[in-house]
Design a protein around this motif. Structure first.
Motif, mmCIF file in Angstrom:
data_model
loop_
_atom_site.group_PDB
_atom_site.id
_atom_site.type_symbol
_atom_site.label_atom_id
_atom_site.label_comp_id
_atom_site.label_asym_id
_atom_site.label_seq_id
_atom_site.Cartn_x
_atom_site.Cartn_y
_atom_site.Cartn_z
ATOM 1 N N TYR A 50 4.692 -4.531 -6.019
ATOM 2 C CA TYR A 50 5.546 -3.442 -5.509
ATOM 3 C C TYR A 50 7.029 -3.812 -5.538
ATOM 4 C CZ TYR A 50 4.483 -6.163 -1.219
ATOM 5 O OH TYR A 50 4.271 -7.156 -0.303
ATOM 6 N N PRO A 51 7.551 -4.153 -6.739
ATOM 7 C CA PRO A 51 8.966 -4.536 -6.820
ATOM 8 C C PRO A 51 9.926 -3.412 -6.468
ATOM 9 C CG PRO A 51 8.040 -4.240 -9.012
ATOM 10 C CD PRO A 51 6.895 -4.200 -8.064
ATOM 11 N N ALA A 109 6.392 6.267 -9.947
ATOM 12 C CA ALA A 109 7.636 6.820 -9.400
ATOM 13 C C ALA A 109 8.853 6.092 -9.966
ATOM 14 C CB ALA A 109 7.614 6.724 -7.879
ATOM 15 N N ALA A 110 8.739 4.782 -10.140
ATOM 16 C CA ALA A 110 9.872 4.004 -10.644
ATOM 17 C C ALA A 110 10.164 4.309 -12.106
ATOM 18 C CB ALA A 110 9.594 2.509 -10.464
ATOM 19 N N ARG A 164 -0.416 8.267 1.423
ATOM 20 C CA ARG A 164 -0.282 9.699 1.139
ATOM 21 C C ARG A 164 1.137 10.062 0.706
ATOM 22 N NH1 ARG A 164 -2.379 13.756 5.635
ATOM 23 N NH2 ARG A 164 -4.306 12.727 4.985
ATOM 24 N N ALA A 165 2.136 9.453 1.347
ATOM 25 C CA ALA A 165 3.526 9.777 0.996
ATOM 26 C C ALA A 165 3.825 9.397 -0.453
ATOM 27 C CB ALA A 165 4.486 9.058 1.940
ATOM 28 N N SER A 166 3.256 8.285 -0.920
ATOM 29 C CA SER A 166 3.474 7.863 -2.308
ATOM 30 C C SER A 166 2.833 8.843 -3.276
ATOM 31 C CB SER A 166 2.902 6.461 -2.533
ATOM 32 O OG SER A 166 3.551 5.512 -1.723
ATOM 33 N N ILE A 167 1.638 9.311 -2.922
ATOM 34 C CA ILE A 167 0.932 10.274 -3.781
ATOM 35 C C ILE A 167 1.732 11.571 -3.877
ATOM 36 C CG2 ILE A 167 -1.185 11.619 -4.056
ATOM 37 C CD1 ILE A 167 -2.616 9.345 -2.466
ATOM 38 N N ASP A 176 -1.524 1.671 -4.459
ATOM 39 C CA ASP A 176 -0.089 1.737 -4.212
ATOM 40 C C ASP A 176 0.725 1.308 -5.425
ATOM 41 O OD1 ASP A 176 0.142 2.701 -1.519
ATOM 42 O OD2 ASP A 176 -0.640 0.792 -0.818
ATOM 43 N N SER A 177 0.281 0.249 -6.108
ATOM 44 C CA SER A 177 1.039 -0.234 -7.258
ATOM 45 C C SER A 177 1.129 0.840 -8.334
ATOM 46 C CB SER A 177 0.403 -1.500 -7.830
ATOM 47 O OG SER A 177 0.430 -2.540 -6.891
#
Length: 333
Positions: free
Chosen positions: A55-56, A175-176, A197-200, A168-169
């Motif tokens: 998760y950089p 997103a990145a 959930r927020a990442s999704i 998560d990764s």
């Protein structure tokens, strides 16, 4: 793994830090602060451990003094802090054996046949052996478009990217890469995800296509990856243009060869005392890999453990040394 433990010593140092994650980098800084020559050894090809690998680009919210700091920036700052004292980095090497010489000093052997003798060892490998789960359909393309880590998103600028995974990764990398890649698609074998959930929702808001109930069954291309073949649950096949495929399928974690070193273990972690000392002479440990009553596995806790380990190691290396060297603000700048 069988290694020759009588190999000639190729390097000598005062402190050998095994693990270049946040705790290891802070340990390298603190050893330098105490005036100790330091070597940092890690199986991964870059520093930063799980932070760099997984998760950089994700903000970390529980580092003291930073309301939020990206993993990449945290690692960069830790590296700059450690590099003031010019430690030696041996990356892409696994520590496979530890023995003691005739004078009781630890000698660590690597999978490259090297032997490193130290006055003290500090083990900070967060989860021991850190191996990405492979994408069987594309192993032949590893390094030719198939990657397991995204340490530098800019390397994928203008590319069509397919990310495989639902954790998560996978979502963090999607997103990145979205602002700089030509296209980003995410493929997951189920319609439920392990990510927050927020990442999704963030990835969905970016308009990234998420293909669920599907698996990447083959990669195509002459030389480098050019496309990914995706089979849906109903049997239909889609071919996605891709020059980068990120296999974010998780990682297997275990102590690997360290389990054979004679360390006292509890639940696959190294037990330590209040000095961060293990049961082996001149061998200390800090960070997520350690265990003791009341242990809390946070990066911030690992920083304190690394400083404790190094200070206690300093008194073993030189019995005349004081345990507490003073505050950094008392040092000449």
């Amino acid at each position: 793994m069988s290694v020759p433990t009588d190999a000639p010593v190729v390097m000598e140092t005062e402190v050998l830090v095994i693990g270049a994650g946040p705790a290891g980098l802070y340990g390298a800084y603190y050893a330098g602060f105490r005036g100790l020559r330091t070597v940092v050894l890690d199986v991964l090809p870059q520093v930063g451990g799980q932070v760099s690998a997984m998760y950089p680009e994700k903000p970390i919210l529980d580092i003291a003094g930073f309301p939020a700091v990206k993993g990449r920036n945290l690692v960069d700052n830790l590296l700059a802090q450690a590099n003031q004292y010019k430690p030696t980095y041996l990356l892409g090497r696994r520590a496979v054996a530890l023995v003691h010489d005739g004078e009781g000093r630890p000698v660590v052997h690597t999978d490259r046949g090297e032997a490193i003798r130290a006055e003290a060892v500090v083990i900070t490998g967060g989860i021991g052996t850190f191996t990405p789960r492979p994408l069987p359909a594309g192993e032949a393309y590893l390094g030719r478009g198939l990657v397991y880590f995204v340490p530098d998103p800019d390397e994928h600028t203008g590319r069509d990217v397919v990310i495989v995974g639902g954790g998560d990764s996978a979502f963090d990398w999607a997103a990145a890469l979205a602002p700089i890649a030509r296209s980003v698609r995410l493929v997951h074998r189920r319609d439920r995800f392990r990510a927050h959930r927020a990442s999704i929702e963030h990835v969905r808001d970016l308009g990234i296509e998420i293909i669920v109930n599907a698996e990447v069954t083959a990669l195509r291309g002459e030389g480098d990856v050019e496309a990914a073949e995706v089979r849906l649950r109903d049997g239909a096949v889609r071919v996605l243009q891709a020059q980068t495929v990120v296999a974010a399928l998780g990682f297997t974690a275990d102590l690997g060869p360290m389990e054979e070193w004679g360390l006292h273990l509890h639940a696959r972690h190294i037990t330590v005392d209040t000095r961060m000392a293990t049961n082996l002479p001149r061998v200390f440990a800090a960070g997520d890999i350690t265990d003791y009553p009341g242990k809390v596995r946070l990066i911030s806790v690992g920083f304190g453990e690394a400083a404790t380990a190094v200070n206690n190691a300093a008194t073993v290396i030189d019995p005349r040394a004081v345990l507490f060297p003073g505050h950094s603000t008392e040092k000449d700048t």
